[in-house]
Design an enzyme around this catalytic site. Sequence first.
Site, mmCIF file in Angstrom:
data_model
loop_
_atom_site.group_PDB
_atom_site.id
_atom_site.type_symbol
_atom_site.label_atom_id
_atom_site.label_comp_id
_atom_site.label_asym_id
_atom_site.label_seq_id
_atom_site.Cartn_x
_atom_site.Cartn_y
_atom_site.Cartn_z
ATOM 1 N N LYS A 252 0.778 -1.326 0.030
ATOM 2 C CA LYS A 252 -0.074 -0.095 0.126
ATOM 3 C C LYS A 252 0.807 1.452 0.013
ATOM 4 C CE LYS A 252 -4.236 -1.775 2.041
ATOM 5 N NZ LYS A 252 -4.719 -2.210 3.469
ATOM 6 N N ARG A 253 1.980 1.169 0.472
ATOM 7 C CA ARG A 253 3.129 2.366 0.400
ATOM 8 C C ARG A 253 3.018 2.800 -0.954
ATOM 9 N NH1 ARG A 253 7.849 1.290 0.746
ATOM 10 N NH2 ARG A 253 7.792 -0.875 0.762
#
Length: 488
Positions: A252-253
């Site tokens: 998700k980063r």
Amino acid sequence: MIPRVRFAPSPTGYLHVGGARTALFNWLYARRAGGVFVLRIEDTDAERSSDAMVEGILDGLRWLGLAWDEGPKIGGEHGPYFQSQRFDRHRDVAARLVAERLAYYCYCTPEELSAKRAAAEQTTGGWKYDRTCCALTDREIASREEARMARAIRFRVPEGTTRFDDLVHGPIEFDHANIEDFVILRSDGLPTYQLSVVSDDVDMKITHVVRGDDHISNTPKQILIYRAMGAALPQFAHVPLILGPDKKRLSKRHGATSVMEYARGGYLPEAMTNFLALLGWSPGGDRELLTRDELVAAFALEGISGGNAVFNPEKLDWFNQQHLMRLAPDELALRVKPSFEAAGQWRDEFLGDRRAWFFSVLDLFRPRAKRLDDFAAQSRFFFVDTLEYDAAAVEKHLRATDMDEHLVALDAAFASLDTFDPVSIEAALRSVADARGVKAGSLIHAMRVAVTGKTVSPGLFDVLSLLGRARVRQRLAEARRVGATSAS
Ligand code: GLU
């Protein structure tokens, strides 16, 4: 033999891009080979799985257009397709392996096992199950069974090596010395992943197991179970990981990893499938832009590369733009409809009496739109009664020297045109510029601000023509008012 492949997600999260690509490769292979694409939901982790996650995964697959031939909602000959409904079958397989002495009861308690592991880790470092229970005599087993002692079932790993030819990675060999007698049925009666997956793949007659690289180390154990069951081995193809642009495992980063986030973000499923297919696979040559049918026609498991693939969001935008350019007009109109509705810009006549006009407006924005919602946002000035003017643009272009008089002259020229088409409009504007000794450019800038409120738009003459003479003249009048007021 008809090839049968499966996508076997665990519904402990949404459909992420890695899972979607695995599903896509399976689907492409099935379509290419005239095979069957099975969807099996591996909902064995009751605490982490939920119906909502299952629905989310199905939505993601549907959005991508990856229809399954057997699976949830539609059933099939080899159901049920929820793994949690197949536990009895897994237990039968485990019992059979015990009867055949290919597996054995293990009565070691978790406490005993962790004490042994802790002790071993202090001395030798590593530990694998020491086969205490493999050495039990029949009488010892019988007395423990009589006492109803809790027991797991462990697979008896024979000596030797397991080798398989991975369709992506080539030959892979594992030494059994490194594989412990692994548990196939827990003491609470629940099967482990290794047993369930093989039992189900055998029952569902899966011929090709295409899945993520992270399962390579499970494969030798699973092959041992196939052999013990006397079942034919499938072919294995382990697909490399997807990395973010920084070469770290995609997370998700790096931005959105859920397929449905891309759906909501204005991406086309055509673009997403094209992009995902090329993450780790190539049709050969430098072909990149492929329709779904072209992907099917070109797909081969052997074309998957063993190296990790990098997820580049800019590349996805590029694919989206390219596929937006290629969408048939009425298809594009249907796809942008939700964002037009959300913006309050939709009228049903855009698919009826006004379709030609609406399609022309959409076409004007195609070269600039990256996402579906860009169409509604960028074309907003076509659909509103009152424009919002960019103050800096008004100051710079509408309040230029003598501009009000130039606009009056333009209005008169437009009023007297026979037809209000781009060529006539351009000619009119250029002759006004000549007659008044100003650069055509300054009139073009001013007109753009007058009819769109902004300094950026598609080609001005096309914009004017599609707005139509009446509205252009109305906006000219309004722009003159805006230019005149509050000029300080
Ligand atoms: N349910 C497993 C997972 O989501 C798939 C296992 C497999 O494909 O063999 O990782």
